[in-house]
Write an enzyme that holds these catalytic residues in place. Structure first.
Site, PDB file in Angstrom:
ATOM      1  N   LYS A 111       0.804  -1.337  -0.176  1.00  0.00           N
ATOM      2  CA  LYS A 111       0.006  -0.052   0.023  1.00  0.00           C
ATOM      3  C   LYS A 111       0.642   1.286  -0.083  1.00  0.00           C
ATOM      4  O   LYS A 111       0.583   2.155  -0.670  1.00  0.00           O
ATOM      5  CB  LYS A 111      -0.845  -0.004   1.010  1.00  0.00           C
ATOM      6  CG  LYS A 111      -2.312  -0.779   0.933  1.00  0.00           C
ATOM      7  CD  LYS A 111      -3.135  -0.530   1.956  1.00  0.00           C
ATOM      8  CE  LYS A 111      -4.500  -1.616   1.852  1.00  0.00           C
ATOM      9  NZ  LYS A 111      -5.476  -1.589   2.864  1.00  0.00           N
ATOM     10  N   LYS A 191      -3.822 -10.222  -7.917  1.00  0.00           N
ATOM     11  CA  LYS A 191      -5.054 -10.509  -6.953  1.00  0.00           C
ATOM     12  C   LYS A 191      -6.055  -9.292  -7.478  1.00  0.00           C
ATOM     13  O   LYS A 191      -5.640  -8.097  -7.809  1.00  0.00           O
ATOM     14  CB  LYS A 191      -4.654 -10.013  -5.495  1.00  0.00           C
ATOM     15  CG  LYS A 191      -5.692 -10.433  -4.516  1.00  0.00           C
ATOM     16  CD  LYS A 191      -5.207  -9.429  -3.134  1.00  0.00           C
ATOM     17  CE  LYS A 191      -5.932  -8.263  -3.074  1.00  0.00           C
ATOM     18  NZ  LYS A 191      -6.188  -7.772  -1.641  1.00  0.00           N
ATOM     19  N   LYS A 194      -9.807  -3.585  -6.223  1.00  0.00           N
ATOM     20  CA  LYS A 194     -10.510  -2.429  -6.682  1.00  0.00           C
ATOM     21  C   LYS A 194      -9.428  -1.548  -7.040  1.00  0.00           C
ATOM     22  O   LYS A 194      -9.532  -0.964  -8.172  1.00  0.00           O
ATOM     23  CB  LYS A 194     -11.494  -1.698  -5.845  1.00  0.00           C
ATOM     24  CG  LYS A 194     -12.235  -0.691  -6.556  1.00  0.00           C
ATOM     25  CD  LYS A 194     -13.240  -0.156  -5.734  1.00  0.00           C
ATOM     26  CE  LYS A 194     -14.003   0.988  -6.219  1.00  0.00           C
ATOM     27  NZ  LYS A 194     -13.579   2.491  -5.872  1.00  0.00           N
TER      28      LYS A 194
END
Ligand code: ADP
Length: 326
Positions: A111, A191, A194
């Site tokens: 992230k 994976k 969104k």
């Protein structure tokens, strides 16, 4: 009876990865265990978001969860920020969480690579809040996708450290995976997510939009021409068939693909049919819930009340163990 806890971020559309990797298990487990399911809105603020849209996103996520089959008569469904004990326990657990452990979390590394302009402390702390979510209900089973396993293992270590330092309060939790714990996205490599824009949103489960989206899905890259035979075992679209199609469908695809008897468009067309049929009851229930938003709100308020009663009890026990003055 064992207790189950799991959460999902109100990060916009629910997608096939969330459903196959986690929510499908929620629906099965609610019949066997005391279950708590949560829309984790405090987790969602660790990334940039439009403030005006947040309320709607939380509501939509709750609608999706209910429409997919979570039954409020069996499971407690609530919104994280309506139970303030989550953030309170998070603070306590911080005191028994190793900084080095958090640094090793691969999701934090991923992230922070994707949002280098906003690597905030809450993003780093995310797994501690997640541990608090689980431990507040003394949950033993946590139905999640593969990507969350590292966090659940950390939650178990945090519980152990708490029990060791202040006395036993928490059980040890473990991840509960579905048969397909990692669903790949339209790129066929990463994976489904969104944030990677490689997802199949449940909102697209109608014939036309779904066929359009599936048109983008990467298949066997070695099958360049329609006349080339393909290998279903390296094709992600075939993996999706495994989640939604019948055995006959898969035999038809295997035969057609390996002999170049069918093209990828035919294979994707059959998949679209099966997915649309699979999600038809969901779409119907969703429309019904959207026509009665007050029912969804009542469910979430009642859920928060039930969750809060349990959470308060755990926090009383925690404060007592910590020796805090009252
Ligand atoms: P997202 O990853 O889309 O932001 P969340 O982090 O809120 O969604 O995840 C909700 C649940 O869905 C978690 O249990 C997570 O492990 C699961 N999940 C998300 N994406 C996938 C995927 N591609 N395959 C399997 N499970 C997934």
């Amino acid at each position: 009876m064992k207790t189950v806890f799991s959460g999902i971020q109100p990060s916009g559309d629910m997608h096939v990865g969330n459903y196959i990797g986690a929510i499908r298990n929620w629906i099965t487990l609610q019949d066997q265990y005391r279950s708590f399911f949560c829309v984790v809105d405090y987790h969602a603020i660790t990334q940039d978001y439009a403030v005006k849209e947040m309320g709607r996103r939380v509501f939509d996520m709750a609608v999706d969860i209910l429409a997919l089959g979570v039954d409020p008569d069996k499971a407690t469904l609530f919104v994280q920020s309506m139970v303030p004990e989550h953030t309170e326990l998070c603070w306590v657990l911080n005191a028994v969480t190793g900084h080095g452990d958090l640094e090793r979390m691969t999701q934090f590394k991923d992230k922070s690579e994707h949002q280098p302009e906003n690597i905030n402390a809450a993003l780093f702390e995310y797994p501690v809040l997640q541990a608090a979510d689980i431990l507040l209900y003394k949950a033993e089973l946590v139905p999640v996708g593969q990507d969350q396993v590292q966090h659940i293992e950390l939650a178990r270590r945090i519980a152990r450290s708490f029990n060791h330092r202040w006395g036993k309060v928490f059980p040890e939790c473990e991840p509960k995976l579905t048969p397909v714990a990692k669903v790949l996205g339209l790129d066929g490599q990463q994976k489904m997510s969104k944030s990677l824009n490689n997802h199949l949103p449940l909102a697209a489960m109608e014939d036309k939009p779904l066929r359009k989206l599936l048109g983008r899905a990467v298949t066997d890259v070695k099958r360049v021409e329609r006349t080339d035979p393909g290998d279903p075992d390296v094709c992600n679209v075939f993996a999706w068939h495994g989640m939604f199609s019948t055995e006959e469908d898969r035999a038809w695809v295997r035969e057609g693909c390996t002999t170049a008897g069918i093209g990828c468009v035919d294979c994707k067309g059959r998949l679209a049919e099966r997915m649309v049929a699979h999600f038809a009851p969901y779409r119907e229930r969703r429309a019904e819930l959207l026509a009665h938003p007050e029912r969804v709100k009542d469910t979430l308020h009642a859920g928060a009340e039930k969750a809060r009663a349990v959470a308060k009890k755990t926090m009383d026990e925690v404060r007592h163990k910590l020796g805090l003055w009252r």
